[in-house]
Design an enzyme around this catalytic site. Structure first.
Site, PDB file in Angstrom:
ATOM      1  N   ASP A 127       0.563  -1.029  -0.054  1.00  0.00           N
ATOM      2  CA  ASP A 127       0.413  -0.327  -0.273  1.00  0.00           C
ATOM      3  C   ASP A 127       1.101   1.104   0.020  1.00  0.00           C
ATOM      4  OD1 ASP A 127      -2.580   1.670   0.626  1.00  0.00           O
ATOM      5  OD2 ASP A 127      -3.486   0.068   1.267  1.00  0.00           O
TER       6      ASP A 127
ATOM      7  N   ASP B 247      -2.692   5.116  -2.677  1.00  0.00           N
ATOM      8  CA  ASP B 247      -3.638   5.227  -1.509  1.00  0.00           C
ATOM      9  C   ASP B 247      -4.414   6.901  -1.566  1.00  0.00           C
ATOM     10  OD1 ASP B 247      -5.115   4.787   0.300  1.00  0.00           O
ATOM     11  OD2 ASP B 247      -4.492   6.945   0.927  1.00  0.00           O
TER      12      ASP B 247
ATOM     13  N   GLU C 205      -5.994   3.769  -6.288  1.00  0.00           N
ATOM     14  CA  GLU C 205      -7.164   4.306  -5.250  1.00  0.00           C
ATOM     15  C   GLU C 205      -7.721   5.578  -5.180  1.00  0.00           C
ATOM     16  OE1 GLU C 205      -9.428   4.381  -0.493  1.00  0.00           O
ATOM     17  OE2 GLU C 205      -7.771   5.486  -1.335  1.00  0.00           O
TER      18      GLU C 205
ATOM     19  N   HIS D 213     -11.365  -2.176   3.523  1.00  0.00           N
ATOM     20  CA  HIS D 213     -11.293  -1.793   4.669  1.00  0.00           C
ATOM     21  C   HIS D 213     -12.013  -0.538   5.568  1.00  0.00           C
ATOM     22  CE1 HIS D 213      -8.151   0.749   2.864  1.00  0.00           C
ATOM     23  NE2 HIS D 213      -7.770   0.827   4.068  1.00  0.00           N
ATOM     24  N   ASP D 214     -12.595   0.038   4.118  1.00  0.00           N
ATOM     25  CA  ASP D 214     -13.063   1.651   4.562  1.00  0.00           C
ATOM     26  C   ASP D 214     -14.748   1.208   4.358  1.00  0.00           C
ATOM     27  OD1 ASP D 214     -10.601   3.337   4.815  1.00  0.00           O
ATOM     28  OD2 ASP D 214     -10.760   3.669   2.295  1.00  0.00           O
TER      29      ASP D 214
END
Ligand code: TEU
Length: 544
Positions: A98, A199, A252, A321-322
Site C-alpha cells: 500500500d 492510496d 484508489e 477496510h473502509d
C-alpha cells in the site's frame, strides 16, 4: 502487456491488524499472515494486497506513515517481511504494498525536521500563512474536520491535511518529494513486491490553494482531483520505477469520474493499470456515506453497467477496510447470508476486470453489532460524530449513522474458528470480535462443501481458468428491480451470468430461461423459470 499486471489475477486484501495474531498482543502481525499462507493458497488467490505495515503511530491505522522503510514493530521485523515475500512466492502468490504518498505521519522525520525549522523539509509539506487571522482557504477535509492545523509554535502558519491532523499532506510541487518516493518504491520492489495499491492517488497534486466552490463535502476538491500535475507524476513513476521492475499499480481514486478513470488507466498514457472507483459503493446513500438509505439493487446494477461498458478494464470490489460488509447492505439478506454472499462471489468473479476479495468476505462475514461509540476505534467515526454533534444532530441519530457507516465494520478480526476470540488472538483483540463468529468462521466453512467458502473457491478457480471470464467482452442483457443479467463473450463463446440481487424469488423472462447448460450456481435445486432469493447462475449455450 509488459508488466506484472495480468488479466487472470485474483487479489486478496489483508488488513494486517485484523488478520491473524501470532503473539497474543491482540494485533494481527506478519508471522500470523505467514501462518495462513496455505489457507490463502487453497483459496486460489495469487496476489495479496497488504494494507500498510510500515512504522506508524496509528492515528489512521498505518495510513499515517512515520518511516516508509521500516516495519511496524507490532507487526514484526523486516526479516519477517522478507520471509513473507519468499514464502508467498513459493506458493505462487505475489505481494502488493500500500503506497500512501499523499501524506505522511506528523511523526515522520521530514515533518519533524520541518517543525525544527529546516527549510528544505518545510517545502516537503503544504504550509501557508493565514489570511487576516483566518485560515488559508475554505477547503473541507475527508474526516469532517478542519484541514488546516497550526504549524508548530507558529502564530500564523498552518499546514494542510486533507485527512487527520496527524497526516500532513506532502507538497507534490516539490521535485524532491518525487525523488524520495521513487526511492521508497524501489526499496520495496527490490524486495520482490509485485506492485502497489496507491492510496488516494488522484488527489496528490493540488493545482492551487485558492478557495473552492462550496460543496456538501470536500469543498476545494476541484483544485486537486486528477490534475495534470498528478498525471505527470504517475507517468514518471510508471516510466522510471514501475516499468523497470515490471510492477503494476492500482490506484484508489476518490470521486473519480468515468472520463478521469479512462485517462488514469489508459494504456497508451502509461500511468496506472486500473483504479478503484467509488460510484457503486454509494448505492445505499443519499450523496454522503453517512446518510444511508435502503440499498437499491437497480441503482447498483445500473452503476455497474455504466462502468463495465465505459472502461476497458475495471476493479471489481464490493468490500475493503473502509467499507461496511456488503451483504449487510442488502437489507433483506439477514436470513440469506449464505445465498447473498455466494451470489456476490458469482457477481465479483464474472464481471469484467480484476476481482478483489477483502479478508473475511470469502466466509460471508457481516457488519459488527457495535453497541456504542466506545467500541469503535476508527478515527473517522469519532471525528464525524463530533462534526455531527456540532451541527446539532441528536445522539441517537448520530449513533445510527455511525453504526451503519463506520469503517470498523470491515475491520473486525478475521473469524478462523468457533474458539476463544474466533482463533484470531489468544490475547485481547484490538477491536471487538463479531458476535456471529460461532456460526461464521473458516473452520466451519472448511467442513461444508456447500458452504460460502467453497463456493468462493470454485468461483475463483473458474475466474482464473475460463478465458471468457478472463478476457471476454461484457454485454449487458437485463437490469430490472431484482435481476442482473449479462454476458461475457469471447470468440463467439457466450456465457450468461444471472444474479437475483434480492431476497425474493423472481420469474425469469423466457429468453433467459433457454440457456441450457449450467456451469455453476449457488443453488442445487430449483427450475429454469425462477431465480430464488439471491440466486446466482452461470449459464452457457451447449450449442445443441
Ligand atoms: O481512503 C480514502 C477515502 O477517501 C475513503 O475511502 C476514506 O475511507 C474515508 O472513508 C472517506 O470518507 C484511503 C484509505 O483507504 C483509508 O483507510 C485512509 O484512511 C485514507 O485513504 C487516508 O490515507
Amino acid at each position: 502487456m509488459a508488466h506484472h499486471f495480468r488479466k487472470d489475477m485474483v487479489i486478496y486484501q489483508i488488513y494486517p491488524r485484523s488478520f491473524q495474531d501470532s503473539n497474543g498482543d491482540g494485533l494481527g502481525d506478519i508471522p500470523g499472515i505467514i501462518s495462513r499462507l496455505d489457507y490463502l493458497q487453497s483459496l486460489g488467490i495469487d496476489t495479496i494486497w497488504l494494507s500498510p505495515v510500515y512504522k506508524s503511530p496509528n492515528a489512521d491505522n498505518g495510513y499515517d506513515i512515520a518511516d516508509y522503510k521500516a516495519i511496524q514493530p507490532a507487526f514484526g521485523t523486516m526479516e519477517d517481511f522478507d520471509n513473507l515475500v519468499a514464502q508467498a512466492k513459493a506458493r505462487g502468490i505475489g505481494i502488493v504494498m500500500d503506497l500512501v504518498i499523499n501524506h505522511t505521519s506528523d511523526e515522520h522525520e521530514w515533518f519533524q525536521k520541518a517543525l525544527a525549522g529546516d527549510e528544505k523539509y518545510k517545502d516537503y509539506y503544504i504550509i501557508r500563512k493565514g489570511k487576516d487571522g483566518k485560515l488559508p482557504n475554505n477547503w473541507g477535509n475527508f474526516f469532517a474536520m478542519c484541514p488546516w492545523s497550526k504549524f508548530g509554535d507558529s502564530q500564523d502558519e498552518y499546514y494542510l491535511h486533507l485527512f487527520a491532523e496527524k497526516q500532513p499532506d506532502l507538497n507534490w510541487h516539490n521535485p524532491a518529494v518525487l525523488e524520495e518516493v521513487k526511492d521508497i518504491m524501489r526499496f520495496w520492489l527490490q524486495k520482490g513486491v509485485v506492485g502497489f495499491r496507491c492510496d488516494v492517488i488522484n488527489i496528490l497534486y493540488k493545482n492551487t490553494l485558492e478557495n473552492g466552490k462550496k460543496q456538501l463535502a470536500l469543498t476545494g476538491r476541484e483544485h486537486y482531483l486528477s490534475t495534470p500535475g498528478c498525471h505527470q507524476i504517475l507517468k514518471t513513476l510508471r516510466k522510471e520505477v514501475l516499468d523497470e521492475f515490471n510492477a503494476f499499480a492500482v490506484g484508489e481514486t476518490v470521486f473519480v469520474t468515468l472520463d478521469q478513470a479512462g485517462d488514469l488507466c489508459n494504456e497508451d498514457r502509461g500511468e496506472l493499470d486500473m483504479v478503484f472507483s467509488f460510484e457503486h459503493m454509494g448505492c445505499d446513500d443519499l450523496g454522503l456515506k453517512w446518510f444511508k438509505t435502503r440499498l437499491s439493487p437497480k441503482r447498483l446494477m445500473k452503476t455497474l453497467v455504466k462502468w463495465q461498458t465505459g472502461l476497458a478494464w475495471n476493479t471489481n470490489y464490493f468490500e475493503n477496510h473502509d467499507q461496511p460488509r456488503f451483504i449487510s447492505r442488502f437489507a433483506d439478506s439477514d436470513g440469506f447470508r449464505r445465498e447473498a454472499s455466494t451470489m456476490m462471489a458469482g457477481l465479483t468473479m464474472t464481471l469484467r476486470g480484476t476481482p478483489f476479495i477483502h479478508e473475511g468476505q470469502e466466509i460471508g462475514m457481516t457488519n459488527g453489532n457495535f453497541r456504542c461509540l466506545k467500541q469503535i476505534q476508527d478515527i473517522e467515526s469519532h471525528t464525524v460524530n463530533e462534526m455531527a454533534k456540532s451541527l446539532g444532530i441528536p445522539a441517537k441519530m448520530r449513533w445510527n449513522m455511525i453504526r451503519r457507516g463506520t469503517r470498523d465494520n470491515g475491520r473486525m478480526p478475521m473469524q478462523w474458528t468457533d474458539g476463544p476470540n474466533a482463533g484470531f488472538t489468544t490475547g485481547k483483540p484490538w477491536l471487538k470480535i463479531n458476535g456471529d463468529y460461532k456460526e461464521v468462521n473458516v473452520a466451519k466453512e472448511q467442513l461444508d462443501p456447500d458452504g460460502v467458502l467453497n463456493f468462493w473457491k470454485q468461483m475463483i478457480t473458474l475466474r482464473k481458468t475460463d478465458e471468457a471470464l478472463i478476457d471476454g467482452d461484457f454485454v449487458p442483457v437485463m437490469v430490472s428491480n431484482n435481476i442482473f443479467a449479462f454476458e461475457r463473450v469471447l470468440n463467439g463463446r457466450r456465457l450468461l451470468s444471472l444474479c437475483n440481487m434480492t431476497g425474493k424469488a423472481v420469474k425469469l423472462p423466457a429468453h433467459l430461461q433457454s440457456w441450457d447448460k449450467k456451469i455453476i450456481g449457488n443453488y442445487t435445486t430449483g427450475t429454469a423459470e425462477y431465480l430464488q432469493p439471491f440466486e446466482f447462475r452461470l449459464m452457457e449455450e451447449s450449442g445443441e
